[in-house]
Scaffold this motif. Structure first.
Motif, PDB file in Angstrom:
ATOM      1  N   UNK A   1       0.752  -1.380   0.272  1.00 56.72           N
ATOM      2  CA  UNK A   1      -0.068   0.118   0.012  1.00 56.72           C
ATOM      3  C   UNK A   1       0.804   1.309   0.123  1.00 56.72           C
ATOM      4  N   UNK A   2       0.260   2.508  -0.686  1.00 58.21           N
ATOM      5  CA  UNK A   2       0.912   3.604  -0.611  1.00 58.21           C
ATOM      6  C   UNK A   2       1.510   4.032   0.575  1.00 58.21           C
TER       7      UNK A   2
ATOM      8  N   UNK B   1       4.577   2.095   1.636  1.00 56.42           N
ATOM      9  CA  UNK B   1       5.871   2.435   0.642  1.00 56.42           C
ATOM     10  C   UNK B   1       6.332   3.664   1.250  1.00 56.42           C
TER      11      UNK B   1
ATOM     12  N   UNK C   1      10.149   4.085   2.383  1.00 57.29           N
ATOM     13  CA  UNK C   1      11.405   5.191   1.622  1.00 57.29           C
ATOM     14  C   UNK C   1      11.442   6.257   2.663  1.00 57.29           C
TER      15      UNK C   1
ATOM     16  N   UNK D   1      22.132   2.060  -0.776  1.00 54.78           N
ATOM     17  CA  UNK D   1      21.043   2.111  -1.962  1.00 54.78           C
ATOM     18  C   UNK D   1      19.934   1.093  -1.899  1.00 54.78           C
ATOM     19  N   UNK D   2      18.970   1.603  -2.595  1.00 49.46           N
ATOM     20  CA  UNK D   2      17.628   0.636  -2.538  1.00 49.46           C
ATOM     21  C   UNK D   2      17.178   0.157  -3.739  1.00 49.46           C
ATOM     22  N   UNK D   3      16.873  -1.237  -3.578  1.00 51.08           N
ATOM     23  CA  UNK D   3      16.254  -1.598  -5.344  1.00 51.08           C
ATOM     24  C   UNK D   3      15.030  -2.188  -5.106  1.00 51.08           C
ATOM     25  N   UNK D   4      14.089  -1.677  -5.524  1.00 51.32           N
ATOM     26  CA  UNK D   4      12.746  -1.970  -5.475  1.00 51.32           C
ATOM     27  C   UNK D   4      12.197  -2.844  -6.296  1.00 51.32           C
ATOM     28  N   UNK D   5      11.306  -3.830  -5.805  1.00 56.46           N
ATOM     29  CA  UNK D   5      10.737  -4.895  -6.878  1.00 56.46           C
ATOM     30  C   UNK D   5       9.358  -5.191  -6.613  1.00 56.46           C
ATOM     31  N   UNK D   6       8.740  -5.843  -7.084  1.00 57.46           N
ATOM     32  CA  UNK D   6       7.266  -6.153  -6.845  1.00 57.46           C
ATOM     33  C   UNK D   6       7.220  -7.810  -6.363  1.00 57.46           C
TER      34      UNK D   6
ATOM     35  N   UNK E   1       5.466  -4.109  -2.363  1.00 57.93           N
ATOM     36  CA  UNK E   1       6.890  -3.681  -3.004  1.00 57.93           C
ATOM     37  C   UNK E   1       8.068  -3.988  -1.861  1.00 57.93           C
TER      38      UNK E   1
ATOM     39  N   UNK F   1      11.892  -3.655  -0.907  1.00 54.33           N
ATOM     40  CA  UNK F   1      13.168  -2.748  -1.033  1.00 54.33           C
ATOM     41  C   UNK F   1      14.512  -3.709  -0.596  1.00 54.33           C
TER      42      UNK F   1
ATOM     43  N   UNK G   1      21.042  -2.102   0.471  1.00 50.58           N
ATOM     44  CA  UNK G   1      22.463  -2.717   0.601  1.00 50.58           C
ATOM     45  C   UNK G   1      23.654  -1.620   0.484  1.00 50.58           C
TER      46      UNK G   1
ATOM     47  N   UNK H   1       4.475   6.419  -3.827  1.00 53.32           N
ATOM     48  CA  UNK H   1       4.186   4.985  -4.350  1.00 53.32           C
ATOM     49  C   UNK H   1       4.281   4.766  -5.801  1.00 53.32           C
TER      50      UNK H   1
ATOM     51  N   UNK I   1      10.852   0.254  -9.998  1.00 53.13           N
ATOM     52  CA  UNK I   1      10.726  -1.345 -10.032  1.00 53.13           C
ATOM     53  C   UNK I   1      10.373  -1.604 -11.586  1.00 53.13           C
TER      54      UNK I   1
ATOM     55  N   UNK J   1      13.570  -1.169 -14.105  1.00 54.74           N
ATOM     56  CA  UNK J   1      14.586  -2.317 -13.630  1.00 54.74           C
ATOM     57  C   UNK J   1      14.225  -3.505 -14.780  1.00 54.74           C
TER      58      UNK J   1
ATOM     59  N   UNK K   1      18.249   3.087  -6.353  1.00 59.64           N
ATOM     60  CA  UNK K   1      17.666   4.526  -5.989  1.00 59.64           C
ATOM     61  C   UNK K   1      18.285   4.910  -4.670  1.00 59.64           C
TER      62      UNK K   1
END
Lengths: 100, 100
Positions: A35-36, A39, A43, A61-66, A79, A81, A84, B40, B47, B50, B62
Protein backbone atom coordinates in the motif's frame (compact mmCIF):
# COMPACT_ATOMS: atom_id res chain seq x y z
CA UNK A 1 19.30 -11.36 5.59
CA UNK A 2 16.58 -9.67 7.58
CA UNK A 3 13.11 -8.78 6.31
CA UNK A 4 11.37 -5.77 7.85
CA UNK A 5 7.63 -5.53 7.32
CA UNK A 6 6.61 -1.89 7.26
CA UNK A 7 3.03 -0.62 7.55
CA UNK A 8 1.54 2.84 7.10
CA UNK A 9 1.66 3.17 10.90
CA UNK A 10 5.32 2.21 11.27
CA UNK A 11 7.60 4.90 12.63
CA UNK A 12 10.15 5.77 9.91
CA UNK A 13 12.75 6.67 12.54
CA UNK A 14 12.42 3.28 14.27
CA UNK A 15 12.61 1.38 10.99
CA UNK A 16 15.60 3.55 10.04
CA UNK A 17 17.36 2.51 13.25
CA UNK A 18 16.74 -1.15 12.45
CA UNK A 19 18.04 -0.72 8.88
CA UNK A 20 21.17 1.08 10.07
CA UNK A 21 21.87 -1.59 12.70
CA UNK A 22 21.56 -4.44 10.24
CA UNK A 23 23.66 -2.73 7.57
CA UNK A 24 26.39 -1.95 10.13
CA UNK A 25 26.35 -5.64 11.10
CA UNK A 26 27.07 -6.47 7.47
CA UNK A 27 23.60 -7.84 6.72
CA UNK A 28 21.63 -6.86 3.68
CA UNK A 29 18.10 -5.79 4.47
CA UNK A 30 14.78 -6.49 2.78
CA UNK A 31 11.85 -4.21 3.50
CA UNK A 32 8.32 -5.24 2.55
CA UNK A 33 5.47 -2.74 2.24
CA UNK A 34 1.88 -3.13 1.02
CA UNK A 35 0.00 0.00 0.00
CA UNK A 36 0.98 3.59 -0.69
CA UNK A 37 1.12 4.62 2.98
CA UNK A 38 3.42 1.74 3.85
CA UNK A 39 5.68 2.33 0.83
CA UNK A 40 5.95 5.99 1.84
CA UNK A 41 7.00 5.09 5.39
CA UNK A 42 9.54 2.59 4.05
CA UNK A 43 11.10 5.19 1.72
CA UNK A 44 11.27 7.74 4.55
CA UNK A 45 12.94 5.11 6.74
CA UNK A 46 15.62 4.48 4.10
CA UNK A 47 16.21 8.24 3.70
CA UNK A 48 16.56 8.66 7.49
CA UNK A 49 18.86 5.63 7.81
CA UNK A 50 21.25 7.28 5.33
CA UNK A 51 21.80 9.96 7.97
CA UNK A 52 22.69 7.28 10.54
CA UNK A 53 25.10 5.46 8.22
CA UNK A 54 26.74 8.30 6.33
CA UNK A 55 28.77 9.49 9.39
CA UNK A 56 30.37 6.03 9.65
CA UNK A 57 31.26 6.03 5.95
CA UNK A 58 28.51 3.75 4.68
CA UNK A 59 26.40 4.87 1.75
CA UNK A 60 23.37 2.76 0.93
CA UNK A 61 21.06 2.33 -2.01
CA UNK A 62 17.78 0.54 -2.40
CA UNK A 63 16.43 -1.62 -5.18
CA UNK A 64 12.65 -1.84 -5.38
CA UNK A 65 10.80 -4.83 -6.82
CA UNK A 66 7.31 -6.27 -6.85
CA UNK A 67 6.34 -9.34 -4.87
CA UNK A 68 3.08 -11.29 -4.93
CA UNK A 69 2.08 -12.16 -1.41
CA UNK A 70 -0.99 -13.57 0.33
CA UNK A 71 -2.49 -11.68 3.27
CA UNK A 72 -5.51 -13.24 4.99
CA UNK A 73 -6.14 -15.42 1.95
CA UNK A 74 -6.08 -12.47 -0.47
CA UNK A 75 -3.48 -11.93 -3.15
CA UNK A 76 -1.75 -8.57 -2.85
CA UNK A 77 1.18 -6.97 -4.58
CA UNK A 78 3.85 -5.83 -2.18
CA UNK A 79 6.84 -3.63 -2.83
CA UNK A 80 10.12 -5.08 -1.62
CA UNK A 81 13.18 -2.90 -1.15
CA UNK A 82 16.55 -4.51 -1.05
CA UNK A 83 18.81 -2.16 0.89
CA UNK A 84 22.54 -2.63 0.55
CA UNK A 85 25.79 -0.69 0.83
CA UNK A 86 26.78 1.01 -2.42
CA UNK A 87 29.48 -1.03 -4.08
CA UNK A 88 31.65 1.91 -5.09
CA UNK A 89 31.61 3.42 -1.64
CA UNK A 90 32.32 0.12 0.09
CA UNK A 91 35.34 -0.42 -2.17
CA UNK A 92 36.62 3.11 -1.51
CA UNK A 93 36.11 2.62 2.22
CA UNK A 94 38.07 -0.66 2.08
CA UNK A 95 40.87 0.99 0.11
CA UNK A 96 41.04 3.81 2.64
CA UNK A 97 41.23 1.28 5.48
CA UNK A 98 44.04 -0.58 3.70
CA UNK A 99 45.97 2.68 3.25
CA UNK A 100 45.95 3.42 6.99
CA UNK B 1 20.71 15.33 -15.10
CA UNK B 2 16.96 15.18 -15.60
CA UNK B 3 14.35 15.72 -12.89
CA UNK B 4 11.04 13.90 -13.22
CA UNK B 5 8.17 15.22 -11.13
CA UNK B 6 5.82 12.37 -10.28
CA UNK B 7 2.31 12.77 -8.87
CA UNK B 8 -0.16 10.26 -7.48
CA UNK B 9 -1.83 10.29 -10.92
CA UNK B 10 1.34 9.63 -12.93
CA UNK B 11 1.44 6.37 -14.83
CA UNK B 12 4.26 4.25 -13.38
CA UNK B 13 4.85 2.59 -16.78
CA UNK B 14 5.28 5.96 -18.53
CA UNK B 15 7.64 7.25 -15.85
CA UNK B 16 9.53 3.94 -16.05
CA UNK B 17 10.01 4.45 -19.79
CA UNK B 18 11.40 7.92 -19.17
CA UNK B 19 13.78 6.63 -16.48
CA UNK B 20 15.01 3.81 -18.71
CA UNK B 21 15.59 6.17 -21.63
CA UNK B 22 17.61 8.62 -19.58
CA UNK B 23 19.69 5.92 -17.91
CA UNK B 24 20.44 4.32 -21.29
CA UNK B 25 21.56 7.76 -22.51
CA UNK B 26 24.05 7.84 -19.64
CA UNK B 27 22.18 10.46 -17.63
CA UNK B 28 21.49 10.12 -13.96
CA UNK B 29 17.87 10.71 -13.04
CA UNK B 30 16.23 12.58 -10.19
CA UNK B 31 12.60 11.85 -9.36
CA UNK B 32 10.63 14.18 -7.12
CA UNK B 33 7.42 13.11 -5.36
CA UNK B 34 5.24 14.87 -2.78
CA UNK B 35 2.84 12.76 -0.73
CA UNK B 36 2.40 9.04 -0.16
CA UNK B 37 0.51 8.42 -3.42
CA UNK B 38 3.20 10.12 -5.48
CA UNK B 39 6.03 8.33 -3.67
CA UNK B 40 4.26 5.01 -4.31
CA UNK B 41 3.98 5.73 -8.05
CA UNK B 42 7.64 6.77 -8.17
CA UNK B 43 8.77 3.55 -6.50
CA UNK B 44 6.63 1.45 -8.84
CA UNK B 45 8.15 3.33 -11.79
CA UNK B 46 11.68 2.49 -10.63
CA UNK B 47 10.72 -1.17 -10.13
CA UNK B 48 9.21 -1.33 -13.65
CA UNK B 49 12.19 0.45 -15.22
CA UNK B 50 14.45 -2.29 -13.85
CA UNK B 51 12.64 -4.66 -16.18
CA UNK B 52 13.39 -2.39 -19.14
CA UNK B 53 17.09 -2.01 -18.27
CA UNK B 54 17.99 -5.44 -16.97
CA UNK B 55 17.81 -7.07 -20.47
CA UNK B 56 20.45 -4.61 -21.74
CA UNK B 57 22.73 -5.35 -18.79
CA UNK B 58 22.03 -2.26 -16.71
CA UNK B 59 21.11 -2.67 -13.06
CA UNK B 60 19.94 0.44 -11.25
CA UNK B 61 19.54 1.49 -7.66
CA UNK B 62 17.82 4.47 -6.10
CA UNK B 63 18.87 6.69 -3.24
CA UNK B 64 16.01 8.49 -1.47
CA UNK B 65 16.43 11.81 0.31
CA UNK B 66 14.26 14.59 1.69
CA UNK B 67 13.95 17.96 -0.01
CA UNK B 68 12.21 21.11 1.24
CA UNK B 69 10.27 22.66 -1.59
CA UNK B 70 7.69 25.41 -1.99
CA UNK B 71 4.42 24.64 -3.81
CA UNK B 72 1.95 27.50 -4.25
CA UNK B 73 3.70 29.43 -1.47
CA UNK B 74 3.49 26.52 0.99
CA UNK B 75 6.48 24.65 2.35
CA UNK B 76 6.29 20.92 1.70
CA UNK B 77 8.69 18.06 2.17
CA UNK B 78 9.31 16.14 -1.02
CA UNK B 79 11.05 12.82 -1.48
CA UNK B 80 13.77 12.84 -4.11
CA UNK B 81 15.09 9.65 -5.61
CA UNK B 82 18.44 9.68 -7.29
CA UNK B 83 18.42 6.78 -9.76
CA UNK B 84 21.74 5.59 -11.10
CA UNK B 85 23.39 2.49 -12.52
CA UNK B 86 24.82 0.22 -9.86
CA UNK B 87 28.57 0.74 -9.73
CA UNK B 88 29.47 -2.93 -9.40
CA UNK B 89 27.32 -3.93 -12.35
CA UNK B 90 28.58 -1.09 -14.54
CA UNK B 91 32.16 -2.17 -13.86
CA UNK B 92 31.37 -5.82 -14.61
CA UNK B 93 29.60 -4.78 -17.83
CA UNK B 94 32.62 -2.69 -18.87
CA UNK B 95 34.99 -5.59 -18.09
CA UNK B 96 32.81 -7.92 -20.17
CA UNK B 97 32.86 -5.45 -23.03
CA UNK B 98 36.65 -5.19 -22.81
CA UNK B 99 36.96 -8.96 -22.90
CA UNK B 100 35.02 -9.23 -26.15
Amino acid sequence: MGCLKVSSKSSPASVAGAIAGMIKDGSSVEIQAVGAGAVNQAVKAVAISRGFLSPVGIEICCIPSFADIVIDGEYRTAIRFSVEPRAGFAVIAAADAAAL
